[in-house]
Design an enzyme around this catalytic site. Structure first.
Site, PDB file in Angstrom:
ATOM      1  N   ARG A 169     -52.594  85.489  55.673  1.00 61.55           N
ATOM      2  CA  ARG A 169     -53.965  85.595  55.151  1.00 61.55           C
ATOM      3  C   ARG A 169     -54.250  84.562  54.073  1.00 61.55           C
ATOM      4  O   ARG A 169     -55.317  83.960  54.055  1.00 61.55           O
ATOM      5  CB  ARG A 169     -54.210  87.000  54.591  1.00 61.55           C
ATOM      6  CG  ARG A 169     -54.121  88.118  55.602  1.00 61.55           C
ATOM      7  CD  ARG A 169     -54.740  89.402  55.046  1.00 61.55           C
ATOM      8  NE  ARG A 169     -54.308  89.706  53.703  1.00 61.55           N
ATOM      9  CZ  ARG A 169     -53.266  90.474  53.391  1.00 61.55           C
ATOM     10  NH1 ARG A 169     -52.535  90.997  54.363  1.00 61.55           N
ATOM     11  NH2 ARG A 169     -52.945  90.723  52.132  1.00 61.55           N
ATOM     12  N   HIS A 390     -35.220  73.704  48.911  1.00 63.93           N
ATOM     13  CA  HIS A 390     -36.088  72.753  48.216  1.00 63.93           C
ATOM     14  C   HIS A 390     -35.308  71.772  47.335  1.00 63.93           C
ATOM     15  O   HIS A 390     -35.489  70.545  47.438  1.00 63.93           O
ATOM     16  CB  HIS A 390     -37.107  73.499  47.363  1.00 63.93           C
ATOM     17  CG  HIS A 390     -37.896  72.598  46.471  1.00 63.93           C
ATOM     18  ND1 HIS A 390     -38.745  71.642  46.957  1.00 63.93           N
ATOM     19  CD2 HIS A 390     -37.941  72.480  45.109  1.00 63.93           C
ATOM     20  CE1 HIS A 390     -39.292  70.982  45.954  1.00 63.93           C
ATOM     21  NE2 HIS A 390     -38.822  71.461  44.828  1.00 63.93           N
ATOM     22  N   ARG A 609     -37.179  79.614  27.185  1.00 66.98           N
ATOM     23  CA  ARG A 609     -36.744  78.324  27.725  1.00 66.98           C
ATOM     24  C   ARG A 609     -35.512  78.436  28.614  1.00 66.98           C
ATOM     25  O   ARG A 609     -34.982  77.427  29.060  1.00 66.98           O
ATOM     26  CB  ARG A 609     -36.477  77.340  26.580  1.00 66.98           C
ATOM     27  CG  ARG A 609     -37.701  77.083  25.721  1.00 66.98           C
ATOM     28  CD  ARG A 609     -37.413  76.109  24.601  1.00 66.98           C
ATOM     29  NE  ARG A 609     -38.572  75.917  23.742  1.00 66.98           N
ATOM     30  CZ  ARG A 609     -39.557  75.059  23.976  1.00 66.98           C
ATOM     31  NH1 ARG A 609     -39.519  74.317  25.071  1.00 66.98           N
ATOM     32  NH2 ARG A 609     -40.573  74.959  23.146  1.00 66.98           N
TER      33      ARG A 609
END
Length: 628
Positions: A169, A390, A609
Site C-alpha cells: 500500500r 545494504h 550517539r
C-alpha cells in the site's frame, strides 16, 4: 465442379435451455438424409450435420437462430438477476480448450470471445463439455474484466502478491503509479493485486488511491492518469490454496495478454515463512510461456548461511538465476547509483582509489527516533536486516574492480569477487548495542534482550588494491539523527611543509571525500585552504555539490528506481546467489557468537550517539571519529 462437406460434430451439454423443434424434428433429419440415431446421440450429446452445402446452410441457420433466441432470453433473465447460461457455456468452452492444443478449436474460441454469436466453420468440431455452473470465484470474462484492448507490442503484467500489506500500500503501488505517470511503463500494462482477503477491484483501488501522487515538476493530466492507472489495477482473491489462486491469476493475465508477447513480473511481498510456497506456486501455475518472467523477493534472505542456502536452492529449482531479483530498497538510493559513476567516469578519482592514497573508508547509516523496526526485526536484528545486504553491497560497489561493461552480470561478477576477498569478521572487531527505552518512549518493547539495534565493525579486504585499509561500519537505530553517508579519508601529505600551520589536530586537515544521502544529498570535498587576509592561516572547508541547489528535480523513491531496473532487466543492484553466500560467510563467525550468547549488546540511550565501545573501536584502527 463438385463440393462436399464432411460431418460437423456439435456436442451440446445437457441443460435446462430448451432445444427448438427445428433442430430435432424427424422431417429435418430426413431432409439431411441422416438416420435419427446418428443425428442425436444421448450418450455423447452430439448433433452431427451431414449433406451438401444447401442442406448444411439450412441446418446452420436453424442452429444460429436457436443461439440468437437463447441469447435474447438470457439477456432478459440477466436483468432479473439470473445466471447467464451462454456465459457459462463460453467459460466451459474456454476451460476445455486450455487442455486441448488443437489449433482449429482455439480459432473458434477466439471467435466466441469476440462475438456474442459464434460462427461455426465446416471441418471443425466444437466441444462444449458438460461441467457445473460457473463458479462465482472464477475471474470475469475478457469483455467485462478488461474494458480496453491491448495495442501492438508486448504486454506487461505486474502482480503484487500480498497486495493488502503495508509495504504494498505504502511503497509498491505508489512506485508503480509514479513509473506509469512518468511514462516508464508501457501502455500495455496491467497491475494485479493478490491476497487472501475478500475484496473487489474497487476495494483495492480505493485502498491505494490515497497514496498515489504525481510528480511535483509536472502535474499535467494528473487526475486523468490516476484514473487510467486505477482502471488498469485488478484484485485477485487467492484464498488459502496458492496453487489454485495462481491458476486464477494466470487465467486473468492470459485474457489481458491475448496473442501478444507476454512479459510478467511477480513481486512477492509476503512473510518469510510463506515465501517458498508462494514462489513455487507462481513458478508452476502463473509463468508466461510467451515472454520473460521475473520474480522480486524482499529481504531477509534467510536467517543464516544454512537457511539462506536452502532458500536459494528452492528458488533455483523453479527459476533461473536471471529471473530472481532480491530487492533491498536502500540500494535504490541515488547515492548508491552514483558510486560507479563517480568512480569510473571521473579521471580525478580512479587513480586515487587504492591503498596508496586512501587511509580509511567509513559507511554510516543511522536512524533516528522516527524510524521503527520492521515486523521481523526482533528475530533478525540489525546485522541480518541492514548489514548483510545494504552495507556489504555498498562496500562491494565502492571497492570492486572496474567491470568490463555496465551489464548487470558483469557488475555482479566484480561484486562477488570483492565480497569473497573480505576477511571474516572477528568478534574483537565488532561492537553491538541495543537502545534502552525511557518511560513513555514509543519503541518496540517486544524485542528480546539480545536483539542488536546497533552494529559497528572494522572490515579488511585481502587484495592488492585495499590491503591494510580499514572499512568501518556504523549503523544503528534510535540515534540522535538520521544520517546516511560514505566518508573516504585520504592519507596525510608526506613531508607537509604547512604542518605547523594546521594546528595540533592534524586529522582535522585530512583531505576527505564525503558522499551524503541524508540529510541533504550532496557530494563534499574537504580541502585545505588559506583564509583570506594578512598572515598565513589555514582552514579545511568543504567544497560542496548540494543536489537541491543544483538540480531542481524531485528525487524518486528508491522503490521506483529498483522497479524500473526490474522492468528493464538491469540486475546490478540486486543480490545474486553467490553474493548472498559470500556475505553470509563474512558474518557467520559473529552471528555464531551471538547465538551462543558469547557477545552481549551494550546498552545506549535512546536518542543518543550509540555505544561508547564504538569510539574505542575507531581509535583501535587509527580512525578519527566522525561527529554526528
Amino acid at each position: 465442379m463438385s463440393m462436399s462437406f464432411s460431418a460437423v460434430s456439435v456436442p451440446f451439454m445437457e441443460s435446462k435451455v430448451s432445444r427448438p423443434s427445428y433442430l430435432w424434428s424427424s422431417a429435418y433429419q430426413f431432409s439431411l438424409g441422416a438416420p435419427a440415431n446418428y443425428l442425436h446421440s444421448e450418450s455423447r450429446r452430439q448433433v452431427l450435420l451431414h449433406g451438401g452445402p444447401v442442406h448444411f446452410c439450412r441446418r446452420f441457420c436453424g442452429l444460429k437462430q436457436w443461439i440468437v433466441e437463447n441469447l435474447h432470453l438470457q439477456k432478459q433473465k440477466q436483468e432479473l438477476g439470473s445466471t447467464n447460461e451462454f456465459r457459462s457455456i463460453k467459460n466451459q468452452l474456454k476451460d476445455h480448450l486450455q487442455e486441448d492444443s488443437n489449433d482449429e478449436t482455439t480459432k473458434i474460441t477466439s471467435q466466441v470471445e469476440e462475438s456474442s454469436v459464434p460462427s461455426f466453420q465446416p471441418h471443425v468440431s466444437v466441444d462444449v463439455s458438460t461441467t457445473s455452473a460457473e463458479s462465482p470465484s472464477m475471474p470475469q470474462t475478457l469483455s467485462s474484466k478488461f474494458p480496453y484492448e491491448c495495442g501492438e507490442g508486448p504486454t506487461l503484467c505486474i502482480a503484487v502478491i500480498g497486495a493488502t500489506g503495508e509495504l504494498a500500500r505504502g511503497k509498491i503501488f505508489p512506485a508503480l503509479f509514479a513509473l506509469y505517470y512518468s511514462g516508464f511503463l508501457p501502455e500495455n500494462v496491467c497491475i494485479f493485486g493478490y491476497s487472501r482477503k475478500d475484496m473487489t477491484d474497487e476495494d483495492l483501488r480505493s485502498m491505494i488511491a490515497s497514496n498515489l501522487t504525481c510528480r511535483v515538476e509536472h502535474q499535467q493530466n494528473c487526475g486523468d492518469r490516476t484514473d487510467i492507472f486505477l482502471r488498469r489495477t485488478y484484485y485477485i482473491n487467492g484464498g488459502y490454496d496458492n496453487r489454485e489462486g495462481m491458476s486464477k491469476l494466470n487465467v486473468l493475465m492470459k485474457q489481458f495478454e491475448g496473442k501478444s508477447e507476454a512479459n510478467r513480473i511477480f513481486y512477492l511481498s509476503v512473510p518469510q515463512e510463506a515465501l517458498i510456497n508462494v514462489a513455487c506456486s507462481v513458478a508452476d501455475n502463473a509463468q508466461s510461456l510467451k515472454g520473460w518472467n521475473r520474480v522480486i523477493i524482499e529481504k531477509p534472505f534467510g536467517f543464516d548461511g544454512l537457511s539462506s542456502h536452502r532458500l536459494t536452492q528452492s528458488l533455483l529449482s523453479k527459476f533461473q538465476e536471471k529471473q530472481i531479483y532480491r530487492i533491498d530498497h536502500l540500494l535504490g538510493r541515488n547515492l548508491i547509483e552514483n558510486l560507479t559513476v563517480l568512480r569510473f567516469a571521473n579521471l580525478v578519482f580512479e587513480p586515487l582509489w587504492n591503498r596508496t592514497y586512501i587511509r580509511n573508508v567509513q559507511v554510516i547509516l543511522s536512524e533516528d527516533l522516527g524510524v521503527q523496526a520492521g515486523r521481523y526485526f526482533d528475530g533478525y536484528g540489525i546485522i541480518r536486516d541492514i548489514v548483510h545486504s545494504h552495507i556489504l553491497q555498498t562496500i562491494a560497489l565502492l571497492a570492486m574492480e572496474p567491470p568490463i561493461s555496465l551489464d548487470g552480470e558483469d557488475i555482479r561478477n566484480e561484486k562477488a569477487k570483492l565480497l569473497r576477498s573480505v576477511q571474516k569478521l572477528e568478534p574483537s572487531d565488532v561492537i553491538l548495542g541495543q537502545y534502552k527505552a525511557r518511560a513513555g518512549d514509543k519503541v518496540d518493547a517486544y524485542m528480546n534482550s539480545l536483539t542488536p539495534t546497533y552494529f559497528a565493525a572494522a572490515l579488511y579486504i585481502d587484495n592488492a588494491r585495499w590491503d591494510g585499509v580499514p572499512f568501518l561500519i556504523k549503523t544503528g537505530m534510535g540515534l540522535i539523527k538520521h544520517r546516511v553517508e560514505i566518508r573516504i579519508q585520504f592519507h596525510h601529505v608526506p613531508g607537509n611543509v604547512y604542518r605547523e600551520r594546521m594546528g595540533h589536530n592534524i586529522d582535522l586537515a585530512t583531505n576527505e571525500l564525503i558522499l551524503r544521502d541524508t540529510p541533504d544529498e550532496a557530494i563534499l570535498v574537504r580541502v585545505n585552504n588559506k583564509i583570506p587576509g594578512l598572515g598565513l592561516q589555514l582552514d579545511s572547508p568543504e567544497l560542496n555539490l548540494l543536489y537541491k541547489d543544483k538540480y531542481n528535480v524531485e528525487v524518486p523513491d528508491s522503490y521506483e528506481q529498483l522497479l524500473l531496473d526490474v522492468v528493464d532487466g538491469d540486475s546490478h543492484l540486486f543480490l545474486r546467489s553467490d553474493e548472498l553466500a559470500a556475505a553470509w560467510n563474512i558474518l557467520t563467525p559473529v552471528l555464531s557468537e551471538i547465538d551462543k550468547k558469547n557477545i552481549a549488546p551494550e546498552l545506549y540511550e535512546l536518542g543518543g550517539r550509540g555505544p561508547v565501545g564504538a569510539y574505542y573501536l575507531w581509535a583501535k584502527h587509527g580512525v578519527p571519529w566522525a561527529e554526528d
